[in-house]
Design a protein around this motif. Structure first.
Motif, PDB file in Angstrom:
ATOM      1  N   LEU A 152      -7.083   5.348   5.810  1.00 22.59           N
ATOM      2  CA  LEU A 152      -8.121   4.734   4.977  1.00 22.59           C
ATOM      3  C   LEU A 152      -9.499   4.796   5.628  1.00 22.59           C
ATOM      4  O   LEU A 152     -10.507   4.840   4.916  1.00 22.59           O
ATOM      5  CB  LEU A 152      -7.750   3.282   4.645  1.00 22.59           C
ATOM      6  CG  LEU A 152      -6.602   3.113   3.643  1.00 22.59           C
ATOM      7  CD1 LEU A 152      -6.229   1.650   3.504  1.00 22.59           C
ATOM      8  CD2 LEU A 152      -6.974   3.704   2.287  1.00 22.59           C
ATOM      9  N   GLU A 153      -9.559   4.826   6.948  1.00 22.16           N
ATOM     10  CA  GLU A 153     -10.855   4.993   7.607  1.00 22.16           C
ATOM     11  C   GLU A 153     -11.472   6.342   7.255  1.00 22.16           C
ATOM     12  O   GLU A 153     -12.677   6.444   6.960  1.00 22.16           O
ATOM     13  CB  GLU A 153     -10.711   4.875   9.131  1.00 22.16           C
ATOM     14  CG  GLU A 153     -10.441   3.464   9.617  1.00 22.16           C
ATOM     15  CD  GLU A 153      -8.954   3.178   9.745  1.00 22.16           C
ATOM     16  OE1 GLU A 153      -8.141   3.930   9.150  1.00 22.16           O
ATOM     17  OE2 GLU A 153      -8.608   2.189  10.438  1.00 22.16           O
ATOM     18  N   PRO A 166      -6.796   5.254  -3.466  1.00 20.85           N
ATOM     19  CA  PRO A 166      -6.171   6.194  -2.545  1.00 20.85           C
ATOM     20  C   PRO A 166      -4.732   5.853  -2.190  1.00 20.85           C
ATOM     21  O   PRO A 166      -4.056   6.638  -1.507  1.00 20.85           O
ATOM     22  CB  PRO A 166      -7.062   6.074  -1.304  1.00 20.85           C
ATOM     23  CG  PRO A 166      -7.498   4.643  -1.309  1.00 20.85           C
ATOM     24  CD  PRO A 166      -7.668   4.286  -2.758  1.00 20.85           C
ATOM     25  N   LEU A 167      -4.252   4.697  -2.605  1.00 23.72           N
ATOM     26  CA  LEU A 167      -2.921   4.243  -2.235  1.00 23.72           C
ATOM     27  C   LEU A 167      -1.892   4.555  -3.316  1.00 23.72           C
ATOM     28  O   LEU A 167      -2.221   4.616  -4.509  1.00 23.72           O
ATOM     29  CB  LEU A 167      -2.928   2.736  -1.975  1.00 23.72           C
ATOM     30  CG  LEU A 167      -3.833   2.228  -0.851  1.00 23.72           C
ATOM     31  CD1 LEU A 167      -3.740   0.710  -0.754  1.00 23.72           C
ATOM     32  CD2 LEU A 167      -3.476   2.882   0.473  1.00 23.72           C
ATOM     33  N   GLY A 168      -0.650   4.721  -2.893  1.00 24.10           N
ATOM     34  CA  GLY A 168       0.453   4.886  -3.824  1.00 24.10           C
ATOM     35  C   GLY A 168       1.179   3.575  -4.037  1.00 24.10           C
ATOM     36  O   GLY A 168       0.853   2.548  -3.411  1.00 24.10           O
ATOM     37  N   ASP A 210      -2.078  -2.120   4.244  1.00 23.53           N
ATOM     38  CA  ASP A 210      -2.999  -1.159   3.636  1.00 23.53           C
ATOM     39  C   ASP A 210      -3.692  -1.733   2.403  1.00 23.53           C
ATOM     40  O   ASP A 210      -4.876  -1.464   2.164  1.00 23.53           O
ATOM     41  CB  ASP A 210      -2.253   0.125   3.269  1.00 23.53           C
ATOM     42  CG  ASP A 210      -2.091   1.064   4.454  1.00 23.53           C
ATOM     43  OD1 ASP A 210      -2.771   0.853   5.476  1.00 23.53           O
ATOM     44  OD2 ASP A 210      -1.278   2.005   4.355  1.00 23.53           O
ATOM     45  N   ILE A 211      -2.964  -2.506   1.618  1.00 18.68           N
ATOM     46  CA  ILE A 211      -3.567  -3.125   0.434  1.00 18.68           C
ATOM     47  C   ILE A 211      -4.691  -4.070   0.843  1.00 18.68           C
ATOM     48  O   ILE A 211      -5.790  -4.053   0.270  1.00 18.68           O
ATOM     49  CB  ILE A 211      -2.498  -3.856  -0.399  1.00 18.68           C
ATOM     50  CG1 ILE A 211      -1.540  -2.838  -1.050  1.00 18.68           C
ATOM     51  CG2 ILE A 211      -3.152  -4.733  -1.466  1.00 18.68           C
ATOM     52  CD1 ILE A 211      -0.352  -3.458  -1.745  1.00 18.68           C
ATOM     53  N   TYR A 268       0.912  -2.886 -11.177  1.00 20.55           N
ATOM     54  CA  TYR A 268       0.934  -4.041 -10.279  1.00 20.55           C
ATOM     55  C   TYR A 268      -0.028  -3.819  -9.112  1.00 20.55           C
ATOM     56  O   TYR A 268      -0.778  -4.722  -8.723  1.00 20.55           O
ATOM     57  CB  TYR A 268       2.349  -4.285  -9.770  1.00 20.55           C
ATOM     58  CG  TYR A 268       2.459  -5.441  -8.805  1.00 20.55           C
ATOM     59  CD1 TYR A 268       2.215  -6.753  -9.210  1.00 20.55           C
ATOM     60  CD2 TYR A 268       2.813  -5.219  -7.473  1.00 20.55           C
ATOM     61  CE1 TYR A 268       2.314  -7.812  -8.321  1.00 20.55           C
ATOM     62  CE2 TYR A 268       2.916  -6.272  -6.579  1.00 20.55           C
ATOM     63  CZ  TYR A 268       2.667  -7.561  -7.004  1.00 20.55           C
ATOM     64  OH  TYR A 268       2.760  -8.606  -6.130  1.00 20.55           O
ATOM     65  N   LEU A 269      -0.034  -2.599  -8.545  1.00 22.50           N
ATOM     66  CA  LEU A 269      -0.966  -2.272  -7.466  1.00 22.50           C
ATOM     67  C   LEU A 269      -2.411  -2.429  -7.943  1.00 22.50           C
ATOM     68  O   LEU A 269      -3.256  -2.994  -7.237  1.00 22.50           O
ATOM     69  CB  LEU A 269      -0.720  -0.845  -6.978  1.00 22.50           C
ATOM     70  CG  LEU A 269      -1.739  -0.266  -5.984  1.00 22.50           C
ATOM     71  CD1 LEU A 269      -1.740  -1.064  -4.688  1.00 22.50           C
ATOM     72  CD2 LEU A 269      -1.445   1.209  -5.723  1.00 22.50           C
TER      73      LEU A 269
END
Length: 278
Positions: A14-15, A32-34, A41-42, A85-86
């Protein structure tokens, strides 16, 4: 409005992702997240968004929740729920999918895609996804497409009424609505009508360009913003009627250079038409 887009370059964490976002001069971004993202990470992504005055325009789903294959349909529905949900966890503007297809290809044309049975399947599936997740900070949306509902303002309004869920909203891709020469040449009227009737529901918008080639049968091609005939100024003026943080997203380009050129063209067009883009 806020501008963002895809990032064709690879990134490891993420950086690195946030550095890419800054390098592309984005003020909004695609998640960018799955759906398998860790809690750490969230939370880190949420902090990065706040620290850098960003929004997450959309959490993409891109699968076939009405597939004729039972296993594919079930897996797609489960993934759609996880991604919605994410999106709710990170406060994204929307989570976006297409309605799917009755074809073996997840986003392909099929002779039954515009049947009343398919319409009812879409309604049932969207209700199921929203009712299980019950999002409070985001919306479930369907991208407009040429060969499946919603392919017009009329069918999108019909879906909104039939689904009857406050968490169902609109993802606008005007180029995807230009699937015939007649619609291509009348695109200003189509865009104005769509935004006028559905603007209150629009949560994110893809900005592309389009060209009608002189060949048979009719061939309408997507091109980089500024390389086609879409009246971008008119589109931006229409979108400026909506809320100020509306995300406009570039996609399908092949390199950083193309995204920078497209972004510069969109910003210049906005400035010429006295439309604010940050």
């Amino acid at each position: 409005m806020k501008i963002g887009g895809d990032i064709p370059e690879k990134w490891e964490n993420l950086e690195e992702w946030i550095e890419r976002v800054k390098a592309y001069n984005y003020s909004t971004a695609i998640c960018p997240l799955g759906s398998d993202a860790s809690e750490a990470d969230i939370h880190f992504l949420s902090r990065l968004i706040t620290q850098n005055n960003l929004t997450i325009a959309e959490v993409g789903i891109w699968n076939n929740t009405i597939s004729p294959n039972d296993e594919e349909r079930q897996l797609a529905t489960s993934e759609a729920k996880k991604r919605l949900y994410l999106a709710d966890r990170i406060g994204a503007c929307c989570s976006v999918n297409i309605a799917g297809s009755r074809s073996k290809v997840w986003d392909g044309p099929h002779r039954t895609n515009f049947s009343s049975e398919t319409f009812d399947m879409i309604v049932e599936k969207v209700r199921e996804i929203i009712d299980e997740v019950q999002p409070r900070r985001t919306f479930y949306t369907l991208e407009t497409m040429p060969w499946i509902f919603p392919e017009s303002a009329d069918s999108y309004l019909k879906l909104i009424r039939a689904i009857d869920r406050s968490a169902f909203a609109v993802h606008f891709d005007p180029v995807n609505l230009l699937y015939s020469p007649k619609r291509y040449f009348n695109h200003r009227e189509i865009i104005d009508d769509f935004v006028s009737r559905l603007g209150a529901y629009i949560k994110s918008c893809h900005v592309k360009d389009v060209v009608l080639d002189h060949q048979f049968p009719a061939c309408i091609r997507e091109v980089r913003p500024g390389k086609g005939t879409l009246d971008l100024g008119m589109l931006l003026i229409c979108l400026s009627r909506l809320h100020g943080d509306l995300p406009i997203i570039m996609e399908h380009l092949q390199s950083k250079e193309e995204y920078l050129l497209a972004g510069a063209h969109i910003r210049a067009t906005a400035k010429t038409n006295r439309v604010s883009i940050v």
